[in-house]
Design an enzyme around this catalytic site. Structure first.
Site, PDB file in Angstrom:
ATOM      1  N   LYS A 179      60.341  35.940  57.817  1.00 26.50           N
ATOM      2  CA  LYS A 179      60.962  35.473  56.572  1.00 26.50           C
ATOM      3  C   LYS A 179      61.477  34.039  56.788  1.00 26.50           C
ATOM      4  O   LYS A 179      62.089  33.762  57.835  1.00 26.50           O
ATOM      5  CB  LYS A 179      62.115  36.435  56.277  1.00 26.50           C
ATOM      6  CG  LYS A 179      62.852  36.284  54.999  1.00 26.50           C
ATOM      7  CD  LYS A 179      63.878  37.434  54.898  1.00 26.50           C
ATOM      8  CE  LYS A 179      64.578  37.442  53.559  1.00 26.50           C
ATOM      9  NZ  LYS A 179      65.511  38.604  53.442  1.00 26.50           N
ATOM     10  N   SER A 181      64.507  41.321  49.654  1.00 27.82           N
ATOM     11  CA  SER A 181      64.023  39.958  49.616  1.00 27.82           C
ATOM     12  C   SER A 181      63.046  39.623  50.741  1.00 27.82           C
ATOM     13  O   SER A 181      62.395  38.589  50.691  1.00 27.82           O
ATOM     14  CB  SER A 181      65.206  38.995  49.685  1.00 27.82           C
ATOM     15  OG  SER A 181      65.915  39.171  50.911  1.00 27.82           O
ATOM     16  N   SER A 212      67.376  44.497  51.500  1.00 29.52           N
ATOM     17  CA  SER A 212      66.241  43.576  51.658  1.00 29.52           C
ATOM     18  C   SER A 212      65.309  43.868  52.827  1.00 29.52           C
ATOM     19  O   SER A 212      64.220  43.292  52.900  1.00 29.52           O
ATOM     20  CB  SER A 212      66.753  42.139  51.774  1.00 29.52           C
ATOM     21  OG  SER A 212      67.271  41.708  50.544  1.00 29.52           O
TER      22      SER A 212
END
Lengths: 472, 62
Positions: free
Chosen positions: A85, A160, A184
């Site tokens: 990420k 996320s 997330s």
């Protein structure tokens, strides 16, 4: 040189790939080249890449191969291609944070998690998609574009940590980093049919990671194989002078207990809380419970403290924390935010300091109550992760409309209260049949019970092996 | 939408450039959360402290 099983690197765990590279059954250059090609394919389908870093990764892979050729002993992930990420500091780079607003100067130091993975020898082939500022549970990103689910590109990935989940599920990489403030790591893993570990709050250093709400933020791992969760968590966990919140608690060897039997362990279900999920999601929980029963675990009942109170307490902690971090930009550059994140950040400005302090003061009391009552007669709890079956991107495209708070609340309904309690959770993908869409449930443990969670995950994967996402 | 100075003084978070509808929705959401926090406050001991959480968490890790 690659033969036999090594022809399917997309199915291999990071641990197995690391051994194959160390044993020179495959070169890091070959593994990395294949991973980059698969990641490019995954990106066409899912929009998972933010920054492709093929040249740097291949140069690092050559260095690993050269070191191994000289007989050097390297770390357990030496030459293994990973991707994460895009929210971590890396020396000389500016992370995108999934946003238009970014740091003005490159990082001068690696985030602790990045440094620890590098020390173990891991490579990074790309920086991956995330919801803007990691503030969104669906994978929608109104600045950089939405992520698409590798099983069905019309559907959401969850967020996320969307890009990591897409790349892992597609088989491009065996594992990658994500973060979890209110779901997330769990939502994208569940929606993409893979596994993840959200460690106990304070188990893994957040130094050098973009904060969303520090009081809730946790860094963790998304992978297909539970053994990779164990391997990477062992590398990542432990005290760090750069993050004062990290716990002074010894880090066990998660791999060494991975195959300890789970027979007789009690898994508790709060039927009242789980009953608030869609019937199809409740069926997912039952399907996982049947598998855990096959593994020898025993079903039990449990009851969490008032779920709405936990959820509201989490919001009252998270929203002002995030709003404070963004206060300067939200007042000076409001139009540089996407509509959804802007609308959600604004709410934090309307929560009183008294309410914020109440949620903070109550956290220890409610955690103690949970441990004394909910976990009194069980080893772990099980709950849904998602409230509803996998939605389409269009169905949840609420941007910053009046529906945003209620819509997001429904999405994180089963995740946010667990974040408030700081408890560790393991995501288990459901056993699928035919063209069934992916899904997942969370196994929740007491603080620092990650070894137990990983044991359960390992036993589960012996009965429900990891899958590679292929469009349905 | 640009707020006037008086508007900004007379409303919570008046420094934020928000349309009226979104401001009303944010205030309503905060009010809902505040009602729950009042209930929670009523059952908390006076000695409840923000550090309790870390203490309980780490006690389980030792």
């Amino acid at each position: 040189m690659s033969t036999g099983k090594l022809d399917r690197l997309d199915f291999m765990s990071a641990r197995a790939l690391g051994r194959a590279i160390a044993d020179k059954r495959i070169s890091s250059v070959e593994a990395t080249t294949q991973a980059i090609a698969r990641l490019d394919e995954a990106h066409k389908l899912t929009h998972c890449i933010i920054a492709r870093e093929a040249d740097e990764a291949l140069a690092a892979a050559k260095a690993v191969d050269a070191a191994l050729a000289k007989g050097q002993t390297l770390g357990p992930l030496a030459g293994v291609p990973l991707a994460h990420k895009d929210m971590f500091d890396r020396t000389g780079k500016i992370a995108s944070w999934g946003a238009r607003i970014r740091a003005e100067t490159p990082a001068t130091r690696d985030a602790t998690v990045i440094a620890r993975l590098q020390q173990a020898g891991a490579l990074q082939i790309a920086a991956l998609h995330l919801t803007e500022f990691a503030f969104g549970p669906t994978g929608h990103n109104y600045v950089l574009g939405h992520a698409r689910n590798p099983w069905d590109p019309q559907r959401i990935t969850g967020g996320s940590s969307a890009g990591t989940a897409c790349a892992v599920a597609y088989g491009a990489i065996p594992a990658g980093l994500g973060s979890d403030t209110a779901g997330s790591l769990r939502l994208p893993a569940a929606n993409c049919g893979i596994t993840s570990i959200k460690p106990t709050w304070s188990r893994v250093s957040r130094a050098g990671a973009m904060p969303l709400a520090a009081c809730l933020d946790v860094l963790g791992v998304i992978s297909r194989h539970v053994e990779d969760l164990a391997l990477l968590l062992h590398i990542l966990a432990g005290p760090d002078g750069r993050d004062a919140a990290t716990a002074d608690v010894a880090v066990p060897d998660y791999l060494s207990t991975l195959d300890t039997p789970v027979k007789g362990l009690r898994v508790g279900l709060d039927a009242k809380v789980a009953g608030e999920a869609h019937a199809d999601v409740q069926a997912m929980v039952q399907a996982v419970l049947r598998v855990l029963g096959e593994a020898g675990m025993v079903r039990a009942e449990c009851a969490f403290p008032d779920w709405t109170m936990l959820d509201h307490s989490a919001q009252v902690m998270q929203l002002p924390d995030a709003a404070a971090a963004h206060a300067h930009w939200l007042t000076t550059r409001p139009d540089d935010y996407g509509p959804q994140v802007r609308a959600r950040l604004e709410v934090g400005h309307f929560i009183s300091g008294v309410d914020h302090m109440t949620a903070l003061r109550a956290r220890g009391t409610l955690l103690q109550r949970t441990l004394d009552t909910t976990f009194k007669d069980i080893d772990v709890a099980i709950l849904p992760i998602t409230a509803d079956p996998l939605p389409t991107i269009a169905e949840l495209d609420v941007a910053g409309s009046a529906a945003v708070q209620a819509t997001m609340a429904r999405v994180v309904k089963f995740c946010r209260p667990i974040s408030y309690l700081g408890l560790p959770t393991l995501t288990l993908p459901i056993p699928r049949s035919g063209k069934q869409l992916p899904g997942g449930v969370q196994i929740i443990g007491r603080p620092f019970s990650e070894p137990l969670l990983l044991r359960i995950g390992q036993a589960y994967q012996k009965l429900v092996p990891p899958e590679i996402a292929r469009p349905l | 939408m640009t707020q006037t100075l008086n508007d900004a003084i007379n409303m919570p978070a008046g420094y934020l450039d928000m349309p009226v509808e979104r401001r009303a929705a944010a205030m309503a959401h905060a009010a809902m959360l505040s009602a729950t926090m009042r209930k929670l406050a009523a059952e908390l001991p006076l000695t409840a402290d923000v550090d309790d959480f870390k203490r309980v968490l780490q006690a389980r890790g030792k």
